[in-house]
Design a protein around this motif. Structure first.
Motif, PDB file in Angstrom:
ATOM      1  N   GLU A  20      44.513  48.833  43.789  1.00  0.00           N
ATOM      2  CA  GLU A  20      44.053  47.537  42.105  1.00  0.00           C
ATOM      3  C   GLU A  20      44.696  47.004  41.384  1.00  0.00           C
ATOM      4  O   GLU A  20      45.284  45.901  41.496  1.00  0.00           O
ATOM      5  CB  GLU A  20      42.977  48.099  41.697  1.00  0.00           C
ATOM      6  CG  GLU A  20      42.344  46.730  40.521  1.00  0.00           C
ATOM      7  CD  GLU A  20      41.144  47.199  39.149  1.00  0.00           C
ATOM      8  OE1 GLU A  20      40.238  46.717  38.883  1.00  0.00           O
ATOM      9  OE2 GLU A  20      40.764  48.336  39.374  1.00  0.00           O
ATOM     10  N   GLY A  23      47.467  45.066  43.579  1.00  0.00           N
ATOM     11  CA  GLY A  23      46.887  43.805  43.863  1.00  0.00           C
ATOM     12  C   GLY A  23      46.366  42.813  42.614  1.00  0.00           C
ATOM     13  O   GLY A  23      47.015  41.866  43.667  1.00  0.00           O
ATOM     14  N   LYS A  24      46.476  42.969  41.756  1.00  0.00           N
ATOM     15  CA  LYS A  24      46.658  42.187  40.602  1.00  0.00           C
ATOM     16  C   LYS A  24      47.696  41.816  40.365  1.00  0.00           C
ATOM     17  O   LYS A  24      48.045  40.424  40.428  1.00  0.00           O
ATOM     18  CB  LYS A  24      46.096  42.682  39.737  1.00  0.00           C
ATOM     19  CG  LYS A  24      44.392  42.775  39.266  1.00  0.00           C
ATOM     20  CD  LYS A  24      44.085  43.121  38.032  1.00  0.00           C
ATOM     21  CE  LYS A  24      42.390  43.743  37.648  1.00  0.00           C
ATOM     22  NZ  LYS A  24      42.253  44.511  36.609  1.00  0.00           N
ATOM     23  N   GLU A  29      43.973  39.778  47.078  1.00  0.00           N
ATOM     24  CA  GLU A  29      42.671  40.259  46.354  1.00  0.00           C
ATOM     25  C   GLU A  29      41.873  41.413  47.179  1.00  0.00           C
ATOM     26  O   GLU A  29      41.074  41.746  46.637  1.00  0.00           O
ATOM     27  CB  GLU A  29      41.876  38.541  46.840  1.00  0.00           C
ATOM     28  CG  GLU A  29      42.431  37.564  45.931  1.00  0.00           C
ATOM     29  CD  GLU A  29      41.403  36.702  45.942  1.00  0.00           C
ATOM     30  OE1 GLU A  29      40.431  36.137  46.548  1.00  0.00           O
ATOM     31  OE2 GLU A  29      41.773  35.310  45.186  1.00  0.00           O
ATOM     32  N   GLU A  32      42.989  44.460  45.811  1.00  0.00           N
ATOM     33  CA  GLU A  32      42.733  45.048  45.207  1.00  0.00           C
ATOM     34  C   GLU A  32      41.402  45.059  44.787  1.00  0.00           C
ATOM     35  O   GLU A  32      40.539  46.279  44.460  1.00  0.00           O
ATOM     36  CB  GLU A  32      42.463  43.607  43.474  1.00  0.00           C
ATOM     37  CG  GLU A  32      41.677  43.931  43.112  1.00  0.00           C
ATOM     38  CD  GLU A  32      42.354  41.762  41.592  1.00  0.00           C
ATOM     39  OE1 GLU A  32      41.498  41.910  40.796  1.00  0.00           O
ATOM     40  OE2 GLU A  32      43.000  40.923  41.830  1.00  0.00           O
TER      41      GLU A  32
END
Length: 56
Positions: A20, A23-24, A29, A32
Motif C-alpha cells: 500500500e 503504491g501510494k 493504484e 495500493e
C-alpha cells in the motif's frame, strides 16, 4: 491459535502495508489496492482464529 498462524498473519499484514505504501508513493493504484486486499485477508484470518480460540 498456533504461533505459526500468528506470525503468518502478521507477515501478510506487513506485506500489505508495504504494498500500500509503495503504491501510494508511486501513484500505482493497482499496487495500493493489492496492499489493502492483503491486509483485509490477514485481518479476516486473524478474526477467524480469534473465534476458534474463543471456543477452546
Amino acid at each position: 491459535m498456533g504461533l505459526d498462524d500468528k506470525i503468518s498473519n502478521a507477515a501478510e499484514e506487513a506485506k500489505g502495508k508495504a504494498k500500500e505504501g509503495i503504491g501510494k508513493a508511486t501513484d500505482n493504484e493497482k499496487l495500493e489496492a493489492e496492499g489493502h486486499m492483503d491486509q483485509a485477508k490477514a485481518n479476516a484470518k486473524q478474526a477467524g482464529e480469534d473465534v476458534k480460540d474463543a471456543f477452546r
